[in-house]
Design an enzyme around this catalytic site. Structure first.
Site, PDB file in Angstrom:
ATOM      1  N   TYR A 252       8.299  -3.920  -4.201  1.00  0.00           N
ATOM      2  CA  TYR A 252       6.940  -3.655  -3.703  1.00  0.00           C
ATOM      3  C   TYR A 252       6.836  -4.225  -2.287  1.00  0.00           C
ATOM      4  CZ  TYR A 252       1.863  -3.108  -3.776  1.00  0.00           C
ATOM      5  OH  TYR A 252       0.585  -2.706  -3.503  1.00  0.00           O
ATOM      6  N   PHE A 309      -1.264   1.387   2.236  1.00  0.00           N
ATOM      7  CA  PHE A 309       0.159   1.445   2.594  1.00  0.00           C
ATOM      8  C   PHE A 309       0.932   0.788   1.454  1.00  0.00           C
ATOM      9  CE2 PHE A 309       4.020  -0.699   3.709  1.00  0.00           C
ATOM     10  CZ  PHE A 309       4.694   0.151   4.560  1.00  0.00           C
ATOM     11  N   GLU A 310       1.913   1.485   0.955  1.00  0.00           N
ATOM     12  CA  GLU A 310       2.818   0.875  -0.027  1.00  0.00           C
ATOM     13  C   GLU A 310       4.152   1.577   0.070  1.00  0.00           C
ATOM     14  OE1 GLU A 310       0.944   1.731  -3.806  1.00  0.00           O
ATOM     15  OE2 GLU A 310       0.204  -0.300  -4.033  1.00  0.00           O
ATOM     16  N   ILE A 311       5.220   0.809   0.045  1.00  0.00           N
ATOM     17  CA  ILE A 311       6.525   1.385  -0.253  1.00  0.00           C
ATOM     18  C   ILE A 311       6.960   0.638  -1.496  1.00  0.00           C
ATOM     19  CG2 ILE A 311       8.915   1.734   0.500  1.00  0.00           C
ATOM     20  CD1 ILE A 311       7.894   1.628   3.396  1.00  0.00           C
ATOM     21  N   HIS A 346      -2.732  -3.455  -8.312  1.00  0.00           N
ATOM     22  CA  HIS A 346      -1.294  -3.467  -7.966  1.00  0.00           C
ATOM     23  C   HIS A 346      -0.845  -4.866  -7.544  1.00  0.00           C
ATOM     24  CE1 HIS A 346      -0.635   1.090  -6.947  1.00  0.00           C
ATOM     25  NE2 HIS A 346      -1.077   0.884  -8.164  1.00  0.00           N
TER      26      HIS A 346
END
Ligand SMILES: Nc1nc2c(ncn2[C@@H]2O[C@H](COP(=O)(O)OP(=O)(O)OP(=O)(O)O)[C@@H](O)[C@H]2O)c(=O)[nH]1
Ligand SMILES: [Mg+2]
Length: 422
Positions: A252, A309-311, A346
């Site tokens: 994450y 924004f998340e990768i 999250h």
């Protein structure tokens, strides 16, 4: 007679010369015309090739634009590039060497978001994906219209794919009391809580919290990069962040962190505490509890990673720990009886169920979503990455950001020059 013969000879020679000149001029004219003709054709052909190649996708992609292979009559430097490449992107746009990860961009959007998401796509493509050509999955609770598909297909260099979210993932679970939910919205409206009166925002938050990674299109991938409308990337992304995550054992990641509005998650921590008691096996030994709590877990301090924004790793989200976590929270009802956001949901999961080392702060991905900017600290880095952001706008070291805390709990040294950006 001799004079007459000579005169006749002269006339014949002059006539032959005239014919020859006329012939030569005529043929050179027609040659020139021919050249112009073929050049015009060439331009026209190249133009159509450029346009066609610009939209070329892997065959079978939904929303594929019309493309004729027979139009490729002049050499196309990109014709052999695999994966498919969009030559309309600016810059060199050469495919980056090396393998690709099993990864995709993912965007939840409405048809009306088309122009705002177009800007985001352009940023992401120009700064990164024109060299990598990763797929882009668009998800919507209503069918995407032709305009949305046409515009986004044209802008993305990889496959653009369009998924419809079914009512089983965008609707009320049968155990939710919808009248109670409506009363909560009325109350939050009165209290002027941001998006507090919105029903669709709640479905969106629930979907982003626990369901987007279960969409059939998303099941094909292991990694995702979430992109929202009207976001910006200010620096080149000079390497593959998906590969970076995989190689460094990350699950994450974030660029911006901040405090949540407490009124939207009044009982979230209570529910999380119950979950921890019920499923202690899911809590990671070297977790980041210190990031989200100042007292070892008694209270939540509202710190969260900003999830627009998340990768991240989809297998982690689809795994047993996160599945139990989401199902537990969903049953608690706070997505509808309060207004739980996917960012705290999250973030709490990542902080508790991942080891600290599995969470990554991307300092080198410069990012904007209204109203906050992450502009990398360190001038040399910004120059190297051709950044266009104003370091004075960087939110990282602001008192409302939790990123300083992230550095502290991980024993990370803050980058040189951070004091000047407070
Ligand atoms: N299909 C669909 N997408 C939605 C809906 N509501 C929001 N989204 C998408 O969900 C994501 C988050 O919604 P936003 O409205 O950006 O929420 P936010 O980031 O908290 O709020 P902003 O500060 O206004 O951007 C975006 O990608 C939206 O396009 C909806 O009702 N249907
Ligand atoms: Mg947004």
């Amino acid at each position: 007679m001799a004079g007459g013969t000579r005169l006749f000879r002269y006339i014949v020679i002059a006539f032959v010369a005239l014919i020859t000149i006329l012939y030569l001029t005529g043929s050179s004219n027609s040659a020139t015309r021919e050249q112009f003709k073929s050049a015009t054709d060439k331009l026209r052909t190249q133009g159509s090739n450029l346009l066609n190649t610009g939209s070329r996708k892997t065959p079978g992609t939904k929303g594929e634009l019309a493309h004729s292979d027979t139009a490729d009559t002049s050499p196309n430097p990109y014709a052999d590039s695999t994966p498919p490449h969009n030559v309309l992107s600016s810059g060199s746009g050469k495919p980056a060497p090396g393998p690709r990860m099993n990864a995709t961009f993912v965007t939840l959007a409405r048809n009306s978001d088309v122009w705002e998401i177009s800007q985001s796509i352009r940023h992401v493509e120009d700064r990164f994906n024109r060299n990598y050509n990763y797929d882009w999955v668009f998800l919507n609770d209503k069918p995407f219209d032709d305009t949305f598909k046409r515009i986004t297909t044209a802008l993305t260099s990889g496959r653009a794919r369009y998924g419809l979210i079914g009512p089983e993932h965008w609707g009320y679970p049968e155990y939710i009391d919808q009248e109670k939910a409506a009363r909560v919205r009325e109350d939050m409206k009165r209290r002027q809580i941001i998006y507090g009166d919105s029903e669709s925002y709640r479905h969106m938050c629930r979907y982003e919290s626990g369901l987007f990674f279960q969409h059939p299109l998303m099941l094909e991938y292991e990694w995702y990069w979430r992109v929202e409308p009207s976001v910006k990337l200010f620096c080149d992304v000079a390497y593959d962040p998906f590969a970076y995550m995989a190689q460094h054992g990350k699950k994450y990641s974030f660029t911006i962190s901040l405090y949540e509005y407490a009124e939207t998650i009044e009982t979230l921590w209570e529910s999380v505490t119950k979950f921890i008691k019920k499923h202690p096996q899911h809590i990671a030994p070297n977790n980041a509890m210190d990031f989200i709590s100042d007292d070892g877990g008694v209270k939540y301090n509202m710190c969260h990673f900003w999830s627009n924004f998340e990768i991240g790793n989809l297998n982690w989200l689809r795994g047993p720990a996160y599945t139990d976590y989401f199902n537990f929270l969903d049953r608690e009802g706070g997505f509808f009886y309060e207004r739980w956001g996917d960012a705290p949901v999250h973030s709490i999961a990542a902080a508790l169920m991942l080891n600290k080392t599995e969470i990554h702060f991307f300092n080198d991905i410069a990012y904007y979503h209204v109203p906050f900017t992450h502009c990398p600290t360190g001038e040399q880095l910004r120059v190297d990455l051709k950044c266009s952001c104003d370091p004075g706008e960087n939110f990282d070291w602001n008192g409302y950001s939790c990123t300083g805390r992230w550095f502290d709990i991980n024993g990370m040294k803050r980058p040189a020059g951070y004091e000047k950006e407070n």
